[in-house]
Design a protein around this motif. Sequence first.
Motif, PDB file in Angstrom:
ATOM      1  N   TYR A 156       0.564  -0.915   0.052  1.00 51.63           N
ATOM      2  CA  TYR A 156      -0.094   0.097  -0.070  1.00 51.63           C
ATOM      3  C   TYR A 156       0.695   1.483   0.132  1.00 51.63           C
ATOM      4  CZ  TYR A 156      -4.441  -2.927   1.031  1.00 51.63           C
ATOM      5  OH  TYR A 156      -5.108  -4.037   1.647  1.00 51.63           O
ATOM      6  N   SER A 157       0.308   1.845  -0.160  1.00 49.17           N
ATOM      7  CA  SER A 157       1.200   3.738  -0.648  1.00 49.17           C
ATOM      8  C   SER A 157       0.077   4.320   1.061  1.00 49.17           C
ATOM      9  CB  SER A 157       1.034   4.578  -2.162  1.00 49.17           C
ATOM     10  OG  SER A 157      -0.504   4.511  -2.363  1.00 49.17           O
ATOM     11  N   ASP A 158       1.149   5.324   0.782  1.00 48.67           N
ATOM     12  CA  ASP A 158       1.150   6.260   1.938  1.00 48.67           C
ATOM     13  C   ASP A 158      -0.690   6.440   2.145  1.00 48.67           C
ATOM     14  OD1 ASP A 158       3.130   5.461   3.363  1.00 48.67           O
ATOM     15  OD2 ASP A 158       4.065   7.396   2.511  1.00 48.67           O
ATOM     16  N   SER A 159      -0.939   7.360   1.346  1.00 51.53           N
ATOM     17  CA  SER A 159      -2.467   7.692   0.690  1.00 51.53           C
ATOM     18  C   SER A 159      -3.114   6.480   0.712  1.00 51.53           C
ATOM     19  CB  SER A 159      -2.448   8.501  -1.206  1.00 51.53           C
ATOM     20  OG  SER A 159      -1.995   7.355  -1.526  1.00 51.53           O
ATOM     21  N   GLU A 160      -2.843   5.586   0.628  1.00 45.71           N
ATOM     22  CA  GLU A 160      -3.534   4.021   0.399  1.00 45.71           C
ATOM     23  C   GLU A 160      -4.249   3.594   2.209  1.00 45.71           C
ATOM     24  OE1 GLU A 160      -2.824   2.087  -3.653  1.00 45.71           O
ATOM     25  OE2 GLU A 160      -1.451   1.371  -1.995  1.00 45.71           O
ATOM     26  N   LEU A 161      -2.551   4.035   2.538  1.00 41.13           N
ATOM     27  CA  LEU A 161      -2.854   3.451   3.402  1.00 41.13           C
ATOM     28  C   LEU A 161      -3.768   4.466   4.551  1.00 41.13           C
ATOM     29  CD1 LEU A 161       0.459   2.103   5.320  1.00 41.13           C
ATOM     30  CD2 LEU A 161      -1.716   0.855   5.065  1.00 41.13           C
ATOM     31  N   LYS A 162      -3.358   5.862   4.314  1.00 41.32           N
ATOM     32  CA  LYS A 162      -4.658   6.707   4.661  1.00 41.32           C
ATOM     33  C   LYS A 162      -6.538   6.054   4.603  1.00 41.32           C
ATOM     34  CE  LYS A 162      -0.841  10.248   5.308  1.00 41.32           C
ATOM     35  NZ  LYS A 162      -0.530  11.663   4.962  1.00 41.32           N
ATOM     36  N   SER A 163      -6.466   6.704   3.553  1.00 40.78           N
ATOM     37  CA  SER A 163      -7.384   6.070   3.163  1.00 40.78           C
ATOM     38  C   SER A 163      -8.753   5.024   3.237  1.00 40.78           C
ATOM     39  CB  SER A 163      -7.714   5.889   1.419  1.00 40.78           C
ATOM     40  OG  SER A 163      -7.446   6.814   1.069  1.00 40.78           O
ATOM     41  N   LEU A 164      -7.505   3.671   3.494  1.00 42.46           N
ATOM     42  CA  LEU A 164      -7.778   2.327   4.268  1.00 42.46           C
ATOM     43  C   LEU A 164      -8.049   2.821   5.873  1.00 42.46           C
ATOM     44  CD1 LEU A 164      -5.540  -0.254   2.823  1.00 42.46           C
ATOM     45  CD2 LEU A 164      -8.541   0.147   2.539  1.00 42.46           C
ATOM     46  N   LEU A 165      -6.804   3.122   6.434  1.00 41.36           N
ATOM     47  CA  LEU A 165      -7.294   3.514   7.873  1.00 41.36           C
ATOM     48  C   LEU A 165      -8.170   3.935   8.502  1.00 41.36           C
ATOM     49  CD1 LEU A 165      -3.529   4.130   8.788  1.00 41.36           C
ATOM     50  CD2 LEU A 165      -4.851   2.272   8.874  1.00 41.36           C
ATOM     51  N   LYS A 166      -8.925   5.515   7.926  1.00 52.46           N
ATOM     52  CA  LYS A 166      -9.805   5.839   8.296  1.00 52.46           C
ATOM     53  C   LYS A 166     -11.455   4.615   8.390  1.00 52.46           C
ATOM     54  CE  LYS A 166     -12.609  10.846   7.752  1.00 52.46           C
ATOM     55  NZ  LYS A 166     -12.757  11.576   6.556  1.00 52.46           N
TER      56      LYS A 166
END
Length: 310
Positions: A156-166
């Motif tokens: 996962y990229s950093d932006s994908e991780l942020k989208s997933l984590l929320k």
Amino acid sequence: MSQSEQDKSLIISLKVGIARYQQFDFNRFRYLNVPLKKELTGGIYANRDELVRRWFTALRDDQNYSDRTKFGYVNDLVRYVKFVDSSNLDLETHDSIIAWERHQVEKVRLGSLNVNTARKRTSSIKCMLTILGLPCKDWFSPRGLFRRELNPTEGYSDSELKSLLKPIYSTFNKLFEQILSTPELHLYTEPRVATAEIAFGPRRIEVAGAITKCFSLGYFLMSYFTWGNMTSLLSMKKFKESNFNEERIYSQSVLKARANKYVTISIGENNRQNVPKHSLRFIKKLLQLSHAIAPNNEHLFFMACRGKLK
């Protein structure tokens, strides 16, 4: 003992999870094409009892691999024996290994098997035969048999991780609150009966198996906060709140069985970066959830079904 009679001493029991054991009956290897246990009475006897007992004893007595790893080796050994039997070859020979490697390469070429699975199966047979003391270095190809995949799965990229984590963190909190309010309701209900409900904007979703799903979300979040892998995280035990302090918010050593060493899972030591408050709230909630579901069990993560925990 007749050929069709089972040898009960050839049944191995392996621990593959928290209080979870799997049995494998080595009597299956005594018959051509390794029939299922229920089909043994009609199987064709292969006249290799001594070889099968040697396999069983070697795997049972080996201390270098975990039971989970051994169970994987046994299942791949079933595939290998079936292939060798169908090819009319002997099981412990250089020729059978050459044929097995060619078979894996051909399946990859035809697209019926991916590269990683083919590598894993070949490696399993090599490890299993090494346990038996056979000259695997001479039998297996010294060259790489499979090309690297052209498009390997990316992390996962950093932006994908942020989208997933929320949404993951939000869903974890919603399930946590409902489970903690009535833990018995979620623990003893049938697995397909919805006992929780979450809302995403105007959409409301009923959730069955809320405890298992909540711990699964917690597992993902703990993996993110600690960088721990699956084996390490699922080996974690409940920790005391006294573990929390300014320098090391949380730390625990867990055994990696295959590597035969301990690794430390911790939060708060990533180059002295500040630990987000929401991560601390999450960890305390995860501990609270684990205590509420299984107060007398030392493990941290659980699956739940009809009142039983794994």
